[in-house]
Write a protein that holds these residues in place. Structure first.
Motif, PDB file in Angstrom:
ATOM      1  N   HIS A  81       0.961  -1.290  -0.033  1.00 20.38           N
ATOM      2  CA  HIS A  81      -0.188   0.142  -0.083  1.00 20.38           C
ATOM      3  C   HIS A  81       0.786   1.169   0.098  1.00 20.38           C
ATOM      4  CE1 HIS A  81      -3.905  -2.297   0.730  1.00 20.38           C
ATOM      5  NE2 HIS A  81      -3.090  -3.100   1.487  1.00 20.38           N
ATOM      6  N   ARG A  90      -3.721   2.513   3.336  1.00 21.11           N
ATOM      7  CA  ARG A  90      -4.360   1.523   3.266  1.00 21.11           C
ATOM      8  C   ARG A  90      -5.949   1.762   3.707  1.00 21.11           C
ATOM      9  NH1 ARG A  90      -1.656  -0.278   7.329  1.00 21.11           N
ATOM     10  NH2 ARG A  90      -0.229  -1.768   6.167  1.00 21.11           N
ATOM     11  N   HIS A 315      -4.634  -6.309   5.236  1.00 16.66           N
ATOM     12  CA  HIS A 315      -5.869  -6.085   5.015  1.00 16.66           C
ATOM     13  C   HIS A 315      -6.674  -5.190   6.149  1.00 16.66           C
ATOM     14  CE1 HIS A 315      -5.611  -8.983   2.409  1.00 16.66           C
ATOM     15  NE2 HIS A 315      -4.929 -10.109   3.098  1.00 16.66           N
TER      16      HIS A 315
END
Length: 354
Positions: A81, A90, A315
């Motif tokens: 990212h 992110r 994530h």
């Protein structure tokens, strides 16, 4: 420890300070060849022995040479990212801005331990910094910029002011957050000029203070925190759950009370990331959740952090604390801090009150 030569930057200096036994020195030299070593005088004075809560955080150990299968160099996926140098994007409304990759101390559990250190990437060049600012300008959804690194409080007040003013000039950036360990590991660096530099942002400028044990709140550290808060800079906390450091309810309660008493709002308690060579400090999630459950029953809500896990691979960060609510047909059952389940809504005619 008194009389410690500082700063401590290598294995031999650790040995001279009495923090590494002679029979362990060769192994610690190998650790120091891979991961940065840094202990300030303020920290060294708090280390009673390498296995105490302060030593575990800052003194290298041979276990750091052991990498578990699940560990990774970039445990939270920063690289995936990072559209330009110095930026990690992110989440839609915020970015990390990393102007430097050096720290006053090097934590043995650091999730960026493969990237930070005196021989790392150093500071962003002027051209790289301009590119990073252009990225922020070109993405109007960015509402908050988190300045991290490395430790931004190692920058001069002049440089920190320049960053704050540059971000203030971007209309959609409304919140500035600076992550630091400096107030507790090198409190003399927190000067009135540094606090004034943060206020140059002109809006909501926060400082997130990283500390992991109540002993880090020395009188000098508390005075440094006060210089920031009294200058109008609100502060929040971040800590990492660490084996042997703060993995008991008593240690965590003492830490969160010290934050709160010093006007630092408890914010995040991080599950240890899967950084290489850190398994000896990581606490299982089940133990972390049980610890948070104990805190809920005995610690003011004002002093409760959110227990979070940064999902490996980039994530995102999610709460992983204990759950207190479960379905019961069309209704719910809620668990109180003592572990007793109660129907919600209560049965009709139940007039009991707390």
């Amino acid at each position: 420890m008194s009389g410690v030569p500082v700063p401590i930057r290598d294995a031999d200096a650790l040995a001279r300070a009495g923090l590494v036994a002679p029979e362990r020195l060769d192994a610690i030299r190998r650790v120091a060849e891979r991961y940065a070593v840094g202990v300030t005088g303020d920290v060294a004075a708090l280390i009673e022995h390498p296995d105490d809560p302060m030593g575990l955080q800052f003194v290298p150990r041979a276990e750091e040479l052991e990498t578990e299968a699940e560990e990774r160099a970039d445990p939270i996926g920063d690289a995936a990212h990072a559209p330009v140098p110095g930026i990690v994007h992110r989440y839609p409304d915020r970015v990390l801005l990393k102007p430097l990759h050096v720290c006053p101390v090097y934590c043995r559990f650091c999730f960026r331990r493969e990237m930070v250190g005196p021989d790392g990437l150093g500071t962003l060049s002027a051209a790289e910094f301009d590119t990073a600012l252009d990225y922020v300008r070109d993405h109007p959804a960015i509402w908050e910029v988190v300045v991290t690194g490395g430790d931004p409080f190692l920058l001069s007040p002049r440089r920190l002011r320049a960053i704050a003013e540059a971000l203030a000039a971007i209309p959609h950036v409304r919140v500035l957050r600076v992550h630091t360990r400096v107030p507790v590991v090198s409190p003399a660096l927190v000067t009135p000029e540094l606090a004034a530099a943060l206020r140059a942002f002109g809006g909501a400028a926060f400082v997130a203070l990283h500390a992991n044990h109540a002993r880090e709140f020395t009188p000098q550290a508390e005075a440094a925190i006060a210089r920031l808060v009294d200058a109008g800079v609100p502060m929040v906390s971040q800590s990492v759950l660490l084996r042997g450091v703060n993995d008991t309810a008593e240690a965590m309660e003492a830490l969160m009370r010290r934050f709160t008493e010093n006007r630092v709002k408890p914010y995040y308690l991080h599950q240890g990331d899967l950084a290489p060579g850190t398994s000896h400090l990581r606490v299982p999630l089940a133990e972390g959740r049980a610890l948070m459950r104990r805190l809920r029953g005995q610690l003011s809500g004002l002093a409760q952090p959110t227990y979070v896990l940064d999902i490996p691979g980039g994530h995102g960060k999610v709460p992983v604390g204990p759950a207190y609510l479960e379905r019961d047909g069309e209704a719910w059952r809620v668990e109180d801090p003592q572990g007793t389940l109660h129907p919600y809504p209560p049965p009709a005619g139940d007039a009991s009150v707390d």
